[in-house]
Design an enzyme around this catalytic site. Structure first.
Site, PDB file in Angstrom:
ATOM      1  CB  CYS A   2      -1.675   8.687 -26.271  1.00 36.23           C
ATOM      2  SG  CYS A   2      -1.435   8.739 -28.056  1.00 36.23           S
ATOM      3  CD1 TRP A  74      -5.424  13.692 -31.061  1.00 36.72           C
ATOM      4  CD2 TRP A  74      -3.269  13.579 -31.624  1.00 36.72           C
ATOM      5  NE1 TRP A  74      -5.170  14.708 -31.954  1.00 36.72           N
ATOM      6  CE2 TRP A  74      -3.850  14.663 -32.322  1.00 36.72           C
ATOM      7  CE3 TRP A  74      -1.919  13.312 -31.830  1.00 36.72           C
ATOM      8  CZ2 TRP A  74      -3.129  15.481 -33.187  1.00 36.72           C
ATOM      9  CZ3 TRP A  74      -1.199  14.120 -32.693  1.00 36.72           C
ATOM     10  CH2 TRP A  74      -1.814  15.197 -33.364  1.00 36.72           C
ATOM     11  CG  ASN A 100       1.949  10.277 -24.844  1.00 33.66           C
ATOM     12  OD1 ASN A 100       1.566  10.687 -25.950  1.00 33.66           O
ATOM     13  ND2 ASN A 100       2.223  11.089 -23.848  1.00 33.66           N
ATOM     14  N   GLY A 101       3.776   9.293 -27.577  1.00 33.57           N
ATOM     15  CA  GLY A 101       4.964   9.915 -28.173  1.00 33.57           C
ATOM     16  C   GLY A 101       5.165   9.435 -29.595  1.00 33.57           C
ATOM     17  CD  GLU A 461      -7.484  32.346 -27.179  1.00 40.02           C
ATOM     18  OE1 GLU A 461      -6.479  32.052 -27.837  1.00 40.02           O
ATOM     19  OE2 GLU A 461      -8.108  31.519 -26.488  1.00 40.02           O
ATOM     20  CD  GLU A 468      -9.230  25.189 -29.622  1.00 45.25           C
ATOM     21  OE1 GLU A 468      -9.036  26.098 -28.815  1.00 45.25           O
ATOM     22  OE2 GLU A 468      -8.530  24.156 -29.649  1.00 45.25           O
ATOM     23  CE  LYS A 580      -6.652  21.802 -21.659  1.00 46.75           C
ATOM     24  NZ  LYS A 580      -7.263  23.070 -22.137  1.00 46.75           N
TER      25      LYS A 580
HETATM   26  C1  AGP Z   1      -6.175  26.380 -27.222  1.00 43.39           C
HETATM   27  O1  AGP Z   1      -7.549  26.440 -27.207  1.00 43.39           O
HETATM   28  C2  AGP Z   1      -5.603  25.182 -27.817  1.00 43.39           C
HETATM   29  N1  AGP Z   1      -6.177  23.987 -27.368  1.00 43.39           N
HETATM   30  C3  AGP Z   1      -4.092  25.185 -27.991  1.00 43.39           C
HETATM   31  O2  AGP Z   1      -3.798  26.202 -28.889  1.00 43.39           O
HETATM   32  C4  AGP Z   1      -3.202  25.360 -26.736  1.00 43.39           C
HETATM   33  O3  AGP Z   1      -3.342  26.636 -26.215  1.00 43.39           O
HETATM   34  C5  AGP Z   1      -1.735  25.085 -27.129  1.00 43.39           C
HETATM   35  O4  AGP Z   1      -1.617  23.778 -27.595  1.00 43.39           O
HETATM   36  C6  AGP Z   1      -0.773  25.335 -26.010  1.00 43.39           C
HETATM   37  O5  AGP Z   1      -0.993  24.509 -24.914  1.00 43.39           O
HETATM   38  P1  AGP Z   1      -0.315  24.791 -23.510  1.00 43.39           P
HETATM   39  O6  AGP Z   1      -0.803  26.113 -23.044  1.00 43.39           O
HETATM   40  O7  AGP Z   1      -0.753  23.656 -22.658  1.00 43.39           O
HETATM   41  O8  AGP Z   1       1.169  24.812 -23.745  1.00 43.39           O
END
Ligand code: AGP
Length: 585
Positions: A2, A74, A100-101, A461, A468, A580
């Site tokens: 969040c 979220w 957040n958490g 990948e 997603e 994200k």
């Molecule tokens: C990738 O498209 C994703 N949104 C997700 O897998 C992301 O790579 C993963 O959560 C790791 O995030 P970070 O690289 O910020 O640690």
């Protein structure tokens, strides 16, 4: 997951909070809310939806007051409803909180508070914080914050506004940063929350509490002992978080890769030398990451083995509690993360650190929690990545991995690295074949991606991007495994993408393509060499160094996922159910 923000200053808070929440929306985006303090009272407006939509419906930015807090959610505990949106208020409406958490002991706290006469308005874990603050408020804000933090278990960052106009924040295992402006203070989960107003930041450490009262800032720990942190100047340019001429952040970030890979390759001599020395002298090397960053880890392992003769073990961060449970003290753990805040990666790092391992980090957000606890870190230098799907941060990680490998093998890759930028430019410029393939695939339900060796992580990948962004079932498969099972899935309506540049894997992968085609599936080849077996060919440039193909193979897959998202009317920047930065376990 969040975003949280607090503001106390000389300007009206609500428009500033809305603006900040818009900038941090990528952290979580199912509901929005703001509380402001004015005339001795706290007002709350909140609802489900994205920032601009909720602001339009509830006129949040018109709320009065120069003190306030805000949140984008979220959901973890409790559905996506207006009531579950933050801020949450205590019974007497004298305190409001954004969090957040996850509060792990919220059930027992809620039970205890309910018995004591508190009434809960939401299903969230977060609401207990507001009620606890109310319980302990008798001796003032400072005591309320300390006593409340002592009761909470789990991971949290929260900001509260009190009926005397004080705002206060606390952090434990979730980021919280103070922005120091000439005319006020911010308390935010992300520097992007205040970078438009100030580049001066104070990074709170785990177990810190801060209070902004009468325009002065006080920081102390859970025992009440004052702590001093320096004011840091944050370097990122604000312009970087605007979409510019692009329809979406994701599209902008895909296009930026021709520049970001070059930036990622440029590193400070001293820091990269230290990084490489630690890596080369380690008894054992482990590499960890989540999602896309884990796919970079797989490529790093391959590069280290092939060019630096260093054997490394890759560990998915979410599996590290089992895989890293017992490691030698003179090990090195290389953590890879765009955000530097992913909870699973932080757990891996702490686990390895506690056993005496050195931590090396490849990160994009250099002000992040991971950067602060690593022994040495290198930045991918990509600038803010706003699209939830990792694009430029992935190719940035790869460019940096190639740079590190080049150091370790004493320049064996140096000449070939020069071809990156042009190759990427060519791939980005030739989108027509991707558009044609996207048109063919827009209604498909199953996509398989096959690759061998260094192309297998790109199959994984590509599948992740398709899942997603385009919400389609997609699976990355090691091409050699085809006959061991997946071939049974090949039929008329399946689409198979072969990652097949003209390198030593080419012949075997072409054989797989024939086997697949014979079962009626549609075969798409991503390759620098045309072949009759492909129903569709996405051409990529020929490269001198075959280990660099992943960087040009992945871009057409990013573009394909983006196009398929558009065809499905999905928002590529904000995929459903995702955020994200995954800061909860
Ligand atoms: C990738 O498209 C994703 N949104 C997700 O897998 C992301 O790579 C993963 O959560 C790791 O995030 P970070 O690289 O910020 O640690």
């Amino acid at each position: 997951m969040c975003s949280i923000i607090g503001y106390k200053g000389k300007n009206f808070a609500a428009p500033i909070l809305v603006d900040s929440l818009k900038k941090m929306e990528y952290r979580g985006y199912d509901s929005v809310g703001v509380a402001t303090f004015d005339n001795g009272g706290i007002m709350v407006r909140k609802g489900t939806g994205k920032v601009l939509e909720v602001n339009k419906n509830l006129a949040i930015s018109e709320m009065a007051g120069k003190i306030g807090i805000g949140h984008t959610r979220w959901a973890t505990h409790g559905g996506v409803t207006d009531k579950n949106a933050h801020p949450h208020s205590a019974c007497k409406n004298n305190i409001a909180v954004v969090h957040n958490g996850i509060i792990e002991n919220y059930k027992e706290l809620k039970e205890e508070l309910t018995v004591a006469g508190h009434t809960f308005a939401s299903e969230t874990d977060s609401e207990v914080i507001a009620h606890l603050l109310e319980v302990h408020h008798g001796k003032g804000v400072r005591d309320a914050m300390i006593q409340t933090c002592k009761r909470l278990k789990g991971n949290y960052a929260f900001v509260a506004v009190f009926q005397d106009g004080t705002i206060a924040g606390a952090r434990y295992e979730e980021p919280l940063i103070i922005g120091v402006a000439n005319d006020g203070y911010f308390i935010s989960s992300d520097v992007l929350g205040f970078l438009q107003y100030t580049d001066k930041a104070v990074f709170l450490e785990n177990g810190d509490i801060c209070i902004v009262d009468n325009s002065k800032l006080e920081v102390f720990n859970f025992e009440g002992t004052p702590v001093a942190h320096p004011i840091t100047q944050v370097a990122w340019e604000l312009g970087d978080i605007e979409k510019g001429k692009y329809a979406h952040h994701t599209l902008k970030e895909i296009n930026e890769q021709k520049i970001t890979v070059v930036h990622a390759g440029r590193q400070d001599e001293e820091i990269i030398s230290k990084f490489c020395d630690l890596l080369a002298n380690a008894k054992s090397v482990y590499i960890t990451g989540s999602g896309t960053s884990y796919h970079s880890a797989l490529i790093f392992k391959y590069m280290l083995a092939k060019f630096a003769k260093i054997r490394a073990e890759t560990v998915m961060s979410s599996e590290s509690q089992y895989a890293l449970a017992s490691i030698e003290g003179d090990s090195v753990l290389v953590a890879i993360s765009q955000s530097g805040e992913t909870a699973d990666v932080l757990d891996s790092v702490k686990l390895a650190k506690n056993q005496g391992a050195k931590i090396l980090l490849i990160v994009n957000v250099t002000t992040s929690s991971l950067a602060r606890i690593s022994d040495a870190f290198l930045s991918t230098n990509c600038g803010p990545e706003i699209g939830v799907a990792a694009t430029k941060s992935f190719t940035g990680q790869l460019a940096l991995i190639y740079n590190i490998t080049d150091r370790l093998c004493k320049g064996c890759l140096a000449t070939a690295r020069a071809e990156f930028a042009v190759a990427i430019e060519n791939v980005i410029a030739s989108q027509a074949s991707v558009m044609r393939v996207a048109e063919q695939m827009k209604d498909c339900t199953d996509i398989y991606l096959l690759g061998r060796s260094i192309h297998y992580p790109i199959a994984l990948e590509g599948a992740l991007k398709l899942k997603e962004l385009a919400y389609v079932h997609a699976e990355g498969i090691a091409a050699g495994e085809l006959k061991h099972g997946p071939l049974a899935l090949m039929e008329k309506n399946t689409f198979v993408i072969m990652l097949n540049p003209h390198d030593p894997t080419f012949g075997d992968t072409i054989s797989n393509a024939h086997e697949i085609k014979a079962r009626g599936a549609t075969v798409i080849g991503i390759s620098d060499r045309k072949d009759d077996v492909y129903d569709h060919w996405i051409e990529i440039p020929q490269l001198k160094e075959e280990s660099f193909y992943p960087i040009v193979e992945v871009i057409p897959l990013q573009m394909l996922a983006y196009q398929l998202a558009l065809a499905k009317n999905a928002d590529p920047d904000y995929p459903r159910n995702l955020a994200k930065s995954v800061t909860v376990r």
